[in-house]
Write a protein that holds these residues in place. Structure first.
Motif, PDB file in Angstrom:
ATOM      1  N   ASN A  16       0.841  -1.195   0.000  1.00  0.00           N
ATOM      2  CA  ASN A  16       0.000   0.000   0.000  1.00  0.00           C
ATOM      3  C   ASN A  16       0.881   1.252   0.000  1.00  0.00           C
ATOM      4  OD1 ASN A  16      -2.047   1.791   0.271  1.00  0.00           O
ATOM      5  ND2 ASN A  16      -2.910   0.889   2.111  1.00  0.00           N
ATOM      6  N   ASN A  17       0.654   2.168  -0.918  1.00  0.00           N
ATOM      7  CA  ASN A  17       1.418   3.408  -0.962  1.00  0.00           C
ATOM      8  C   ASN A  17       0.856   4.455  -0.014  1.00  0.00           C
ATOM      9  OD1 ASN A  17       3.204   2.435  -2.843  1.00  0.00           O
ATOM     10  ND2 ASN A  17       1.953   3.087  -4.571  1.00  0.00           N
ATOM     11  N   SER A  18      -0.320   4.211   0.509  1.00  0.00           N
ATOM     12  CA  SER A  18      -0.943   5.142   1.441  1.00  0.00           C
ATOM     13  C   SER A  18      -0.409   4.886   2.843  1.00  0.00           C
ATOM     14  CB  SER A  18      -2.450   4.948   1.418  1.00  0.00           C
ATOM     15  OG  SER A  18      -3.042   5.665   2.473  1.00  0.00           O
ATOM     16  N   ASN A  19      -0.212   5.929   3.599  1.00  0.00           N
ATOM     17  CA  ASN A  19       0.235   5.810   4.982  1.00  0.00           C
ATOM     18  C   ASN A  19      -0.794   6.381   5.940  1.00  0.00           C
ATOM     19  OD1 ASN A  19       2.816   4.603   4.614  1.00  0.00           O
ATOM     20  ND2 ASN A  19       3.541   6.557   3.808  1.00  0.00           N
ATOM     21  N   THR A  20      -2.035   6.378   5.556  1.00  0.00           N
ATOM     22  CA  THR A  20      -3.088   7.036   6.322  1.00  0.00           C
ATOM     23  C   THR A  20      -3.223   6.458   7.726  1.00  0.00           C
ATOM     24  OG1 THR A  20      -4.257   7.456   4.270  1.00  0.00           O
ATOM     25  CG2 THR A  20      -5.501   7.707   6.307  1.00  0.00           C
ATOM     26  N   LEU A  21      -3.364   5.149   7.843  1.00  0.00           N
ATOM     27  CA  LEU A  21      -3.542   4.547   9.168  1.00  0.00           C
ATOM     28  C   LEU A  21      -2.303   4.707  10.025  1.00  0.00           C
ATOM     29  CD1 LEU A  21      -5.576   1.334   8.404  1.00  0.00           C
ATOM     30  CD2 LEU A  21      -6.290   3.268   9.778  1.00  0.00           C
ATOM     31  N   SER A  22      -1.130   4.668   9.410  1.00  0.00           N
ATOM     32  CA  SER A  22       0.109   4.875  10.166  1.00  0.00           C
ATOM     33  C   SER A  22       0.151   6.283  10.749  1.00  0.00           C
ATOM     34  CB  SER A  22       1.323   4.670   9.264  1.00  0.00           C
ATOM     35  OG  SER A  22       1.346   3.384   8.739  1.00  0.00           O
ATOM     36  N   ILE A  23      -0.224   7.253   9.944  1.00  0.00           N
ATOM     37  CA  ILE A  23      -0.210   8.644  10.415  1.00  0.00           C
ATOM     38  C   ILE A  23      -1.263   8.853  11.492  1.00  0.00           C
ATOM     39  CG2 ILE A  23      -0.631  11.027   9.699  1.00  0.00           C
ATOM     40  CD1 ILE A  23       0.720  10.242   7.026  1.00  0.00           C
ATOM     41  N   VAL A  24      -2.429   8.243  11.336  1.00  0.00           N
ATOM     42  CA  VAL A  24      -3.465   8.330  12.374  1.00  0.00           C
ATOM     43  C   VAL A  24      -2.934   7.723  13.676  1.00  0.00           C
ATOM     44  CG1 VAL A  24      -5.730   7.477  13.072  1.00  0.00           C
ATOM     45  CG2 VAL A  24      -5.406   8.405  10.789  1.00  0.00           C
ATOM     46  N   GLY A  25      -2.228   6.594  13.582  1.00  0.00           N
ATOM     47  CA  GLY A  25      -1.651   5.971  14.773  1.00  0.00           C
ATOM     48  C   GLY A  25      -0.615   6.859  15.436  1.00  0.00           C
ATOM     49  N   ILE A  26       0.224   7.515  14.635  1.00  0.00           N
ATOM     50  CA  ILE A  26       1.247   8.409  15.184  1.00  0.00           C
ATOM     51  C   ILE A  26       0.591   9.599  15.879  1.00  0.00           C
ATOM     52  CG2 ILE A  26       3.110   9.995  14.541  1.00  0.00           C
ATOM     53  CD1 ILE A  26       3.826   7.923  12.323  1.00  0.00           C
ATOM     54  N   GLY A  41      -3.724   5.755  23.336  1.00  0.00           N
ATOM     55  CA  GLY A  41      -2.567   4.897  23.097  1.00  0.00           C
ATOM     56  C   GLY A  41      -2.961   3.562  22.501  1.00  0.00           C
ATOM     57  N   ILE A  42      -3.968   2.935  23.065  1.00  0.00           N
ATOM     58  CA  ILE A  42      -4.417   1.638  22.548  1.00  0.00           C
ATOM     59  C   ILE A  42      -5.033   1.795  21.158  1.00  0.00           C
ATOM     60  CG2 ILE A  42      -6.060  -0.232  22.930  1.00  0.00           C
ATOM     61  CD1 ILE A  42      -5.482   0.123  25.950  1.00  0.00           C
ATOM     62  N   ALA A  43      -5.792   2.866  20.950  1.00  0.00           N
ATOM     63  CA  ALA A  43      -6.361   3.110  19.617  1.00  0.00           C
ATOM     64  C   ALA A  43      -5.254   3.322  18.586  1.00  0.00           C
ATOM     65  CB  ALA A  43      -7.294   4.316  19.655  1.00  0.00           C
ATOM     66  N   GLY A  44      -4.200   4.024  18.970  1.00  0.00           N
ATOM     67  CA  GLY A  44      -3.070   4.237  18.057  1.00  0.00           C
ATOM     68  C   GLY A  44      -2.338   2.952  17.738  1.00  0.00           C
ATOM     69  N   ILE A  45      -2.156   2.098  18.736  1.00  0.00           N
ATOM     70  CA  ILE A  45      -1.491   0.815  18.512  1.00  0.00           C
ATOM     71  C   ILE A  45      -2.330  -0.054  17.570  1.00  0.00           C
ATOM     72  CG2 ILE A  45      -0.774  -1.334  19.631  1.00  0.00           C
ATOM     73  CD1 ILE A  45       0.015   0.404  22.063  1.00  0.00           C
ATOM     74  N   ILE A  46      -3.641  -0.031  17.745  1.00  0.00           N
ATOM     75  CA  ILE A  46      -4.521  -0.803  16.860  1.00  0.00           C
ATOM     76  C   ILE A  46      -4.425  -0.279  15.428  1.00  0.00           C
ATOM     77  CG2 ILE A  46      -6.942  -1.302  16.338  1.00  0.00           C
ATOM     78  CD1 ILE A  46      -7.382  -1.448  19.402  1.00  0.00           C
ATOM     79  N   CYS A  47      -4.431   1.041  15.258  1.00  0.00           N
ATOM     80  CA  CYS A  47      -4.299   1.609  13.907  1.00  0.00           C
ATOM     81  C   CYS A  47      -2.957   1.226  13.289  1.00  0.00           C
ATOM     82  CB  CYS A  47      -4.427   3.132  13.947  1.00  0.00           C
ATOM     83  SG  CYS A  47      -6.097   3.706  14.188  1.00  0.00           S
ATOM     84  N   GLY A  48      -1.893   1.247  14.088  1.00  0.00           N
ATOM     85  CA  GLY A  48      -0.581   0.847  13.585  1.00  0.00           C
ATOM     86  C   GLY A  48      -0.532  -0.619  13.199  1.00  0.00           C
ATOM     87  N   MET A  60       5.622   0.626  11.369  1.00  0.00           N
ATOM     88  CA  MET A  60       6.361   0.421  12.627  1.00  0.00           C
ATOM     89  C   MET A  60       6.345   1.687  13.480  1.00  0.00           C
ATOM     90  SD  MET A  60       7.071  -2.579  13.205  1.00  0.00           S
ATOM     91  CE  MET A  60       8.058  -2.367  14.662  1.00  0.00           C
ATOM     92  N   ALA A  61       6.474   2.838  12.844  1.00  0.00           N
ATOM     93  CA  ALA A  61       6.362   4.092  13.597  1.00  0.00           C
ATOM     94  C   ALA A  61       4.944   4.253  14.122  1.00  0.00           C
ATOM     95  CB  ALA A  61       6.723   5.280  12.713  1.00  0.00           C
ATOM     96  N   GLY A  62       3.969   3.756  13.381  1.00  0.00           N
ATOM     97  CA  GLY A  62       2.574   3.812  13.806  1.00  0.00           C
ATOM     98  C   GLY A  62       2.273   2.880  14.963  1.00  0.00           C
ATOM     99  N   ILE A  63       3.173   1.977  15.271  1.00  0.00           N
ATOM    100  CA  ILE A  63       3.024   1.106  16.441  1.00  0.00           C
ATOM    101  C   ILE A  63       3.870   1.617  17.600  1.00  0.00           C
ATOM    102  CG2 ILE A  63       3.458  -1.217  17.337  1.00  0.00           C
ATOM    103  CD1 ILE A  63       2.813  -2.279  14.547  1.00  0.00           C
ATOM    104  N   LEU A  64       5.103   2.029  17.313  1.00  0.00           N
ATOM    105  CA  LEU A  64       6.038   2.418  18.375  1.00  0.00           C
ATOM    106  C   LEU A  64       5.691   3.757  19.021  1.00  0.00           C
ATOM    107  CD1 LEU A  64       9.385   1.262  16.764  1.00  0.00           C
ATOM    108  CD2 LEU A  64       8.050   0.126  18.540  1.00  0.00           C
ATOM    109  N   VAL A  65       5.274   4.730  18.224  1.00  0.00           N
ATOM    110  CA  VAL A  65       4.944   6.048  18.793  1.00  0.00           C
ATOM    111  C   VAL A  65       3.746   5.966  19.739  1.00  0.00           C
ATOM    112  CG1 VAL A  65       4.184   8.395  18.226  1.00  0.00           C
ATOM    113  CG2 VAL A  65       6.036   7.348  16.941  1.00  0.00           C
ATOM    114  N   PRO A  66       2.649   5.289  19.386  1.00  0.00           N
ATOM    115  CA  PRO A  66       1.547   5.171  20.350  1.00  0.00           C
ATOM    116  C   PRO A  66       1.934   4.365  21.591  1.00  0.00           C
ATOM    117  CG  PRO A  66       0.749   4.667  18.175  1.00  0.00           C
ATOM    118  CD  PRO A  66       2.222   4.781  18.081  1.00  0.00           C
TER     119      PRO A  66
END
Length: 87
Positions: A16-26, A41-48, A60-66
């Motif tokens: 996927n070229n889109s990073n929408t969910l990753s950015i939402v998680g961050i 925090g939990i919502a961000g981890i789920i989005c990541g 990975m940034a969408g998981i680690l930042v939240p």
């Protein structure tokens, strides 16, 4: 046994070229640092995690930042409330 006129097997999905969910998680991870760390925090981890399953580049940034926002937000909240009530 071979059957005539069968369609080709499905091709794997390209990354996927889109990073929408990753950015939402961050963003949720950054918000979790200040407001309601367990919720955001939990919502961000789920989005990541969903972004990782979709193959997003920033997953990975969408998981680690939240996760960091969750932990640091909880610690910050503990320190602030401890200072307020002089426990």
């Amino acid at each position: 046994m071979s059957y005539p006129n069968q369609p080709y097997p499905p091709q794997p999905q390209p990354p996927n070229n889109s990073n929408t969910l990753s950015i939402v998680g961050i963003v949720l991870g950054c918000v979790a640092l200040i407001f309601c760390p367990p919720l955001f925090g939990i919502a961000g981890i789920i989005c990541g995690a969903i972004a990782k399953s979709k193959g997003e580049r920033l997953a990975m940034a969408g998981i680690l930042v939240p996760a960091a926002g969750l932990v640091l937000g909880m610690v910050l909240g503990f320190v602030v409330f401890q200072g307020m009530y002089n426990v």
